[in-house]
Design a protein around this motif. Structure first.
Motif, PDB file in Angstrom:
ATOM      1  N   VAL A 102     -29.296   6.158  -0.751  1.00  0.00           N
ATOM      2  CA  VAL A 102     -29.702   6.254   0.395  1.00  0.00           C
ATOM      3  C   VAL A 102     -29.533   5.018   1.054  1.00  0.00           C
ATOM      4  O   VAL A 102     -29.858   4.282   0.238  1.00  0.00           O
ATOM      5  CB  VAL A 102     -31.930   6.285   0.715  1.00  0.00           C
ATOM      6  N   LEU A 103     -30.102   4.787   2.224  1.00  0.00           N
ATOM      7  CA  LEU A 103     -29.796   2.849   2.768  1.00  0.00           C
ATOM      8  C   LEU A 103     -31.154   1.957   2.838  1.00  0.00           C
ATOM      9  O   LEU A 103     -31.519   0.583   3.322  1.00  0.00           O
ATOM     10  CB  LEU A 103     -28.608   2.643   3.842  1.00  0.00           C
ATOM     11  N   ASN A 104     -32.326   2.951   3.245  1.00  0.00           N
ATOM     12  CA  ASN A 104     -33.578   2.908   4.299  1.00  0.00           C
ATOM     13  C   ASN A 104     -34.321   3.655   3.934  1.00  0.00           C
ATOM     14  O   ASN A 104     -34.241   4.377   3.006  1.00  0.00           O
ATOM     15  CB  ASN A 104     -33.128   2.478   5.165  1.00  0.00           C
ATOM     16  N   ASP A 105     -36.043   3.314   4.128  1.00  0.00           N
ATOM     17  CA  ASP A 105     -37.073   4.042   4.195  1.00  0.00           C
ATOM     18  C   ASP A 105     -36.915   5.424   5.101  1.00  0.00           C
ATOM     19  O   ASP A 105     -37.947   5.943   3.965  1.00  0.00           O
ATOM     20  CB  ASP A 105     -38.137   3.451   4.130  1.00  0.00           C
ATOM     21  N   GLU A 106     -36.022   5.052   5.898  1.00  0.00           N
ATOM     22  CA  GLU A 106     -35.842   6.394   6.523  1.00  0.00           C
ATOM     23  C   GLU A 106     -34.840   7.629   6.202  1.00  0.00           C
ATOM     24  O   GLU A 106     -35.043   8.621   6.623  1.00  0.00           O
ATOM     25  CB  GLU A 106     -36.277   6.120   7.938  1.00  0.00           C
ATOM     26  N   ASN A 107     -34.491   7.347   5.404  1.00  0.00           N
ATOM     27  CA  ASN A 107     -33.052   8.160   4.911  1.00  0.00           C
ATOM     28  C   ASN A 107     -32.144   8.289   5.239  1.00  0.00           C
ATOM     29  O   ASN A 107     -31.995   9.953   5.984  1.00  0.00           O
ATOM     30  CB  ASN A 107     -33.389   9.320   3.720  1.00  0.00           C
ATOM     31  N   GLY A 114     -33.985  -4.667   3.754  1.00  0.00           N
ATOM     32  CA  GLY A 114     -34.884  -4.730   2.901  1.00  0.00           C
ATOM     33  C   GLY A 114     -36.432  -4.204   3.836  1.00  0.00           C
ATOM     34  O   GLY A 114     -37.669  -4.583   2.941  1.00  0.00           O
ATOM     35  N   ALA A 115     -36.304  -5.031   4.623  1.00  0.00           N
ATOM     36  CA  ALA A 115     -37.675  -4.291   5.990  1.00  0.00           C
ATOM     37  C   ALA A 115     -37.972  -3.378   6.256  1.00  0.00           C
ATOM     38  O   ALA A 115     -37.240  -2.630   6.099  1.00  0.00           O
ATOM     39  CB  ALA A 115     -37.200  -5.437   7.365  1.00  0.00           C
ATOM     40  N   VAL A 116     -38.759  -2.844   6.083  1.00  0.00           N
ATOM     41  CA  VAL A 116     -39.494  -1.328   6.555  1.00  0.00           C
ATOM     42  C   VAL A 116     -38.694  -1.171   7.612  1.00  0.00           C
ATOM     43  O   VAL A 116     -38.750  -1.446   8.880  1.00  0.00           O
ATOM     44  CB  VAL A 116     -41.167  -1.818   7.156  1.00  0.00           C
ATOM     45  N   GLY A 117     -38.575   0.403   7.833  1.00  0.00           N
ATOM     46  CA  GLY A 117     -37.317   0.905   8.807  1.00  0.00           C
ATOM     47  C   GLY A 117     -35.875  -0.127   8.703  1.00  0.00           C
ATOM     48  O   GLY A 117     -34.800   0.865   9.596  1.00  0.00           O
ATOM     49  N   GLY A 118     -35.448  -1.186   7.839  1.00  0.00           N
ATOM     50  CA  GLY A 118     -34.237  -1.541   8.086  1.00  0.00           C
ATOM     51  C   GLY A 118     -33.510  -1.193   7.104  1.00  0.00           C
ATOM     52  O   GLY A 118     -33.748  -0.736   5.998  1.00  0.00           O
ATOM     53  N   PRO A 119     -31.978  -1.290   7.376  1.00  0.00           N
ATOM     54  CA  PRO A 119     -30.993  -0.697   6.620  1.00  0.00           C
ATOM     55  C   PRO A 119     -30.929  -1.909   5.153  1.00  0.00           C
ATOM     56  O   PRO A 119     -31.010  -3.277   5.724  1.00  0.00           O
ATOM     57  CB  PRO A 119     -29.667  -0.710   7.192  1.00  0.00           C
ATOM     58  N   SER A 120     -31.207  -1.514   4.211  1.00  0.00           N
ATOM     59  CA  SER A 120     -30.807  -1.988   2.764  1.00  0.00           C
ATOM     60  C   SER A 120     -29.805  -2.443   2.475  1.00  0.00           C
ATOM     61  O   SER A 120     -28.807  -3.257   1.247  1.00  0.00           O
ATOM     62  CB  SER A 120     -31.796  -2.170   1.759  1.00  0.00           C
ATOM     63  N   ASN A 121     -28.420  -1.795   3.026  1.00  0.00           N
ATOM     64  CA  ASN A 121     -27.002  -1.095   2.155  1.00  0.00           C
ATOM     65  C   ASN A 121     -26.309  -1.508   3.349  1.00  0.00           C
ATOM     66  O   ASN A 121     -25.213  -0.155   3.737  1.00  0.00           O
ATOM     67  CB  ASN A 121     -27.159  -1.133   1.385  1.00  0.00           C
ATOM     68  N   SER A 122     -26.019  -2.323   4.620  1.00  0.00           N
ATOM     69  CA  SER A 122     -25.944  -1.633   5.934  1.00  0.00           C
ATOM     70  C   SER A 122     -24.528  -2.711   6.282  1.00  0.00           C
ATOM     71  O   SER A 122     -25.006  -3.440   6.161  1.00  0.00           O
ATOM     72  CB  SER A 122     -26.686  -1.558   6.929  1.00  0.00           C
ATOM     73  N   ASP A 123     -23.563  -1.619   7.209  1.00  0.00           N
ATOM     74  CA  ASP A 123     -22.610  -3.110   7.307  1.00  0.00           C
ATOM     75  C   ASP A 123     -23.233  -3.304   9.043  1.00  0.00           C
ATOM     76  O   ASP A 123     -22.379  -4.501  10.093  1.00  0.00           O
ATOM     77  CB  ASP A 123     -21.448  -2.170   7.366  1.00  0.00           C
ATOM     78  N   PHE A 124     -24.158  -2.997   9.549  1.00  0.00           N
ATOM     79  CA  PHE A 124     -24.895  -3.535  10.355  1.00  0.00           C
ATOM     80  C   PHE A 124     -25.669  -4.892  10.518  1.00  0.00           C
ATOM     81  O   PHE A 124     -26.043  -5.285   9.331  1.00  0.00           O
ATOM     82  CB  PHE A 124     -26.222  -2.945  11.753  1.00  0.00           C
TER      83      PHE A 124
END
Length: 419
Positions: free
Chosen positions: A13-18, A312-322
């Motif tokens: 998963v990349l973020n809290d929202e999966n 790492g922020a809530v709702g933000g991608p933690s391993n994203s290319d954005f």
């Protein structure tokens, strides 16, 4: 004894929202457990995004089916390549890692409705000569970040309506309402303020309803489905009074996104503010809302660009290319908690204004850049104000669509059973 005891598939998963979005990298692993040495023709993982709609009308000889299919992408990565000679895997547990980059482009978010769905699927398949294929698949959630003119969605909306009471009570009821902006993420709160003038002898109750409208398109026909997401009721407004009602409406945390970039499924949301009056036509105002993915900025960035939370922020991608944003987000202040409609203290008489104008400082307007062809409202005259800010719409106007730059294309003849 079968050669393959178990084939499993997992992804990271990349973020809290999966959720995943355009350009993100999907990583994971395939685990193959073998009871004995096994010849394998190939082993691969596949990622695809598809939209399907289907419904039937009529009965008997008059029964007719409507269906449509769209494929947005299909990517495949071989873990064991297909060669002229089968690969022999020894008995035991074998783990294969994969890494697939999602394509860029204007692709719709995941959605499941009554007559159609938009699904993104991850699949692993092992092929063997003269044997049935062994496969496993899992869905993942896709959240589109293709939102043109995002900054223009962050301005307040203001609308007003007037209604004659009719036979049982004389007088003209007036209501002006505002919401703080047009774009919201799941879990955020819509700050609604309604100013009501009730010169009649009838009591009335303000109500606030969040609605979803889904339209399905196939074979030149349209199927519509509408449902209420949530509803809130304010206190009764007594006869011959003027009152201001503030009602925070919370967007459900699991609510799907607005979808206008799929030519066979569109998903719209709107907030209806109305007065429930016995034995009279209810005056109502409708505000179009755009539901955006978590992780988008709640404040327009310089130049109207879309901003994301840092990794790492809530709702933000933690391993994203954005890329990360330049500025963090402050939530919009709401005077009352969710689930309650309140009447604030009486305003200062010096700050009160004519109900026909709605508010002391009405927002300026200009010609609307939006023109989505699939709208939930009918057209009528607009509330005119000097141009200088994004448009606000009078009750009865055609609401805007944030995907007006991407009108639905013509229906393709592709069948709904494509693989």
């Amino acid at each position: 004894m079968p050669a393959s005891k178990e084939l499993t598939l997992t992804y990271n998963v990349l973020n809290d929202e999966n959720t995943f979005s355009e350009g993100d990298t999907l990583t994971g692993r395939v685990t193959l457990t073998l009871a004995k040495d096994t010849k394998v023709k190939s082993l691969f993982v596949k990622v695809k995004g598809d939209a399907n709609v289907h419904w039937t009308e009529g009965s008997g000889d008059d029964k007719k089916s409507y269906s449509a299919f769209r494929r947005y992408f299909k990517l495949k990565e071989y873990l064991i390549p297909q060669v002229s000679k089968d690969t022999v895997l020894p008995q035991g547990i074998h783990t294969f890692n994969f890494r697939i980059k999602m394509p860029q482009g204007n692709m719709p978010s995941s959605f499941k409705g009554r007559y159609g769905k938009i699904v993104y699927m991850l699949e692993a398949k092992m092929c063997r000569s003269w044997r049935m294929d062994c496969e496993v698949q899992t869905e993942f959630s896709f959240a589109s970040k293709s939102i043109p003119a995002f900054g223009q969605l962050m301005f307040p909306q203001e609308r007003s309506v007037e209604k004659e009471m009719g036979l049982f009570s004389k007088g003209q009821v007036q209501m002006a309402a505002t919401v703080d902006r047009r774009a919201y993420a799941p879990g955020e709160t819509v700050a609604v303020v309604a100013k009501v003038s009730n010169p009649s002898s009838q009591k009335m109750t303000p109500k606030f309803t969040l609605k979803q409208k889904v339209m399905y398109f196939a074979n030149g026909s349209t199927k519509t489905s509408e449902k209420t997401i949530c509803k809130m009721v304010g206190d009764v407004i007594t006869p011959e009074t003027e009152q201001t009602v503030t009602c925070p409406v919370e967007i459900p945390s699991d609510l799907g996104q607005t979808i206008h970039n799929c030519d066979i499924i569109s998903v719209d949301y709107y907030l209806k503010v109305y007065l429930d009056i016995s034995f009279a036509s209810d005056p109502e105002i409708k505000f179009p809302l755009v539901i955006i993915p978590p992780g988008f900025s709640s404040v327009p960035q310089p130049g109207g660009a879309v901003g994301l939370y840092p990794p790492g922020a809530v709702g933000g991608p933690s391993n994203s290319d954005f890329p990360p944003p330049a500025v963090p987000v402050e939530p919009y202040p709401v005077p009352f908690g969710p689930g309650a409609c309140r009447y604030p203290a009486a305003p200062d008489p010096a700050q009160q204004s004519d109900m026909r104008s709605g508010y002391n400082n009405p927002l300026p307007q200009q010609a609307s850049p939006y023109a989505h062809p699939f709208s939930v409202f009918s057209s009528s005259s607009a509330h005119q104000q000097p141009p200088s800010a994004p448009p606000m719409f009078q009750q009865g106007d055609e609401p805007p669509s944030y995907m007006s730059l991407f009108p639905p294309s013509e229906e393709s003849p592709t069948g709904s059973n494509a693989k």
